[in-house]
Motif scaffolding. Structure first.
Motif, PDB file in Angstrom:
ATOM      1  N   TYR A   1     -16.805   3.922   6.022  1.00  0.00           N
ATOM      2  CA  TYR A   1     -16.174   3.003   5.506  1.00  0.00           C
ATOM      3  C   TYR A   1     -15.324   2.962   4.190  1.00  0.00           C
ATOM      4  CZ  TYR A   1     -17.016  -1.479   2.810  1.00  0.00           C
ATOM      5  OH  TYR A   1     -16.763  -3.586   2.050  1.00  0.00           O
ATOM      6  N   TRP A   2     -14.089   2.056   3.944  1.00  0.00           N
ATOM      7  CA  TRP A   2     -13.025   2.969   4.045  1.00  0.00           C
ATOM      8  C   TRP A   2     -12.884   2.185   1.667  1.00  0.00           C
ATOM      9  CZ3 TRP A   2     -11.036  -1.966   1.714  1.00  0.00           C
ATOM     10  CH2 TRP A   2     -12.012  -3.038   1.571  1.00  0.00           C
ATOM     11  N   SER A   3     -13.815   1.909   1.611  1.00  0.00           N
ATOM     12  CA  SER A   3     -13.249   1.234   0.222  1.00  0.00           C
ATOM     13  C   SER A   3     -13.878   2.082  -0.943  1.00  0.00           C
ATOM     14  CB  SER A   3     -13.734   0.443  -0.523  1.00  0.00           C
ATOM     15  OG  SER A   3     -13.987  -0.741  -1.703  1.00  0.00           O
TER      16      SER A   3
ATOM     17  N   ARG B   1      -8.675   1.428  -2.690  1.00  0.00           N
ATOM     18  CA  ARG B   1      -9.135   0.890  -3.415  1.00  0.00           C
ATOM     19  C   ARG B   1      -8.902  -0.769  -2.585  1.00  0.00           C
ATOM     20  NH1 ARG B   1      -9.083   1.609 -10.087  1.00  0.00           N
ATOM     21  NH2 ARG B   1      -8.602   4.138  -9.814  1.00  0.00           N
ATOM     22  N   ASP B   2     -10.223  -1.471  -3.042  1.00  0.00           N
ATOM     23  CA  ASP B   2     -10.537  -3.253  -2.162  1.00  0.00           C
ATOM     24  C   ASP B   2      -8.548  -3.733  -2.628  1.00  0.00           C
ATOM     25  OD1 ASP B   2     -12.308  -2.587  -2.477  1.00  0.00           O
ATOM     26  OD2 ASP B   2     -13.028  -3.859  -3.501  1.00  0.00           O
ATOM     27  N   VAL B   3      -7.786  -3.271  -3.875  1.00  0.00           N
ATOM     28  CA  VAL B   3      -6.618  -3.747  -4.288  1.00  0.00           C
ATOM     29  C   VAL B   3      -5.583  -2.130  -4.628  1.00  0.00           C
ATOM     30  CG1 VAL B   3      -5.024  -4.846  -5.895  1.00  0.00           C
ATOM     31  CG2 VAL B   3      -7.242  -5.874  -5.489  1.00  0.00           C
TER      32      VAL B   3
ATOM     33  N   ASN C   1       1.204  -0.999   0.178  1.00  0.00           N
ATOM     34  CA  ASN C   1      -0.154  -0.257  -0.325  1.00  0.00           C
ATOM     35  C   ASN C   1       0.816   0.769   0.040  1.00  0.00           C
ATOM     36  OD1 ASN C   1      -1.528  -2.144   1.140  1.00  0.00           O
ATOM     37  ND2 ASN C   1      -2.866  -0.613   0.683  1.00  0.00           N
TER      38      ASN C   1
ATOM     39  N   GLY D   1     -13.911   1.087  -3.680  1.00  0.00           N
ATOM     40  CA  GLY D   1     -14.455  -0.287  -5.297  1.00  0.00           C
ATOM     41  C   GLY D   1     -13.238  -0.743  -5.290  1.00  0.00           C
ATOM     42  N   SER D   2     -13.355  -1.873  -6.717  1.00  0.00           N
ATOM     43  CA  SER D   2     -12.690  -2.338  -7.224  1.00  0.00           C
ATOM     44  C   SER D   2     -11.642  -1.363  -8.399  1.00  0.00           C
ATOM     45  CB  SER D   2     -12.531  -3.815  -7.744  1.00  0.00           C
ATOM     46  OG  SER D   2     -13.493  -3.771  -8.504  1.00  0.00           O
TER      47      SER D   2
END
Length: 416
Positions: A319-321, A357-359, A181, A323-324
């Motif tokens: 909330y952290w994401s 993001r997620d990734v 990260n 999204g992809s």
């Protein structure tokens, strides 16, 4: 405050506003954005869209809640349902009862605009009902965070800190090939201006290590990471650093890891012992003068005795994401029981804004950390929380090239 105690409101904020449920943090949203008579009004997370922007306009002794993008249409009623109607319809007038920063929105014929239950539910219709409890309380927040001049000696909750997500998952310290990260080791992150560190901690082989998802064996210990932080504070007497621990340890495992950090107890600030809930957060200058310049929060409770505070008691966090694909910019609380705008008498939580993001990848961070981040602070997360963030948490905080992130943090520290 009872109905009898409610007083007519001074006019709610002018211009475009979002209307946020006090107990669950969801906002008043026009279903699908369609401008049709009878279109349902629902609760959704804030996303900055025009379907969530309204204008409260006085009409004689009452008010209409107009759709900002098309002011021929208003929030109206269909018996117990809340729907879009032409503003010429008599069922679009409302009384605003001022609760001192919060409002109840009353139908002149009786009943209050409210969420069905105080627990959030995306896409659930709003209701008109007789109850005047928490479910009927609303915040009317400007669609962009208002700017008040930063005082010369600000409080901790008035300033903003650059924060690195999964600070330990960096390529400098061995996270190649495992979706790092960050690029730089912890010491260098601090040297480059990072003042918030999000770290995962796992019990592993009789110690506590900074792992990501699971421990592979070569990760550094949490003790080493915290020692880096304390050493940095000792060498930089004006710095304040916050550590957020995604905690997979027991109370005693974490206690032992913290106890091995030389100087930890001398630097950590304990807000419970300092009376923050009663008196508010101290000024930055007071933390520096006391030399208590380290804050540590855990996602688990029971660690307060050695200075590691339960985050849900002291902070609000989205909330952290993203999204992809990075397109999910809506903003709502990570914890349903702690809406982003939650406030208690005399106390304002530190607001942590996650934006990743997620990734992770450097390329996606270069896209996400520029104008998208600035716009999300200004038009999405800020309005939902009713204020700017105190922590902006990013992957690869040095991206994009050209200093966009540093410029944003600098701008956030010109106002509160």
């Amino acid at each position: 405050m009872s109905v009898a105690q409610a007083r007519p409101a001074a006019d709610p904020p002018g211009g475009a506003v979002i209307i946020v449920s006090v107990p669950n943090g969801r906002v008043v949203d026009l279903d699908g954005g369609g401008v049709n008579d009878g279109q349902e009004i629902q609760e959704w997370p804030g996303n900055g869209s025009t379907a969530q922007q309204w204008q409260v306009v006085r009409d004689g002794a009452q008010y209409r809640i107009k759709l900002s993008g098309n002011q021929a249409w208003c929030v109206g009623r269909d018996q117990a349902r809340v729907v879009l109607r032409s503003c010429s319809n008599a069922l679009t007038t409302w009384d605003f009862e001022d609760l001192g920063g919060r409002f109840r929105i009353k139908a002149p014929g009786g009943g209050y605009l409210q969420v069905v239950t105080t627990s959030p539910s995306n896409g659930r219709g709003l209701a008109i009902a007789a109850g005047s409890g928490a479910a009927a309380e609303w915040l009317v927040n400007a669609a962009e965070v208002p700017r008040r001049a930063m005082p010369a000696d600000p409080r901790l909750d008035q300033v903003t800190f650059l924060t690195s997500h999964n600070a330990m998952a960096n390529t400098d310290e061995g996270f190649w090939g495992r979706f790092p990260n960050q690029s730089y080791r912890l010491k260098d992150q601090l040297a480059q201006g990072v003042r918030g560190l999000q770290i995962d901690a796992y019990a592993s082989n009789g110690d506590v290590k900074m792992c990501h998802g699971s421990c592979w064996g070569n990760e550094r210990t949490l003790t080493a990471g915290l020692q880096d932080t304390v050493d940095f504070l000792n060498a930089n007497r004006e710095a304040i650093v916050t550590v957020f621990i995604e905690d997979y340890t027991s109370v005693e495992e974490l206690r032992a890891a913290v106890a091995r950090v030389n100087g930890f107890a001398d630097r950590v600030f304990n807000p419970a012992q300092a009376g923050v809930r009663q008196n508010g957060w101290p000024k930055v200058s007071e933390l520096i003068a006391q030399n208590r310049r380290l804050l540590v929060f855990s996602q688990r409770s029971g660690r307060d005795a050695y200075g590691v505070m339960f985050d849900r008691d002291w902070t609000a966090e989205n909330y952290w994401s993203l999204g992809s694909g990075g397109g999910d910019v809506q903003c709502y609380s990570r914890w349903d029981e702690v809406p982003l705008a939650k406030e208690e008498p005399g106390f304002r939580r530190l607001h942590s804004m996650n934006h990743y993001r997620d990734v992770p990848s450097e390329a996606s961070a270069g896209t996400d950390n520029g104008s998208k981040l600035a716009d999300r602070v200004r038009r999405v997360c800020g309005p939902v929380a009713g204020r700017k963030p105190n922590y902006v948490a990013l992957d690869f905080y040095q991206k994009p090239e050209g200093g966009a992130v540093r410029n944003l943090i600098a701008d956030l520290n010109t106002y509160w």
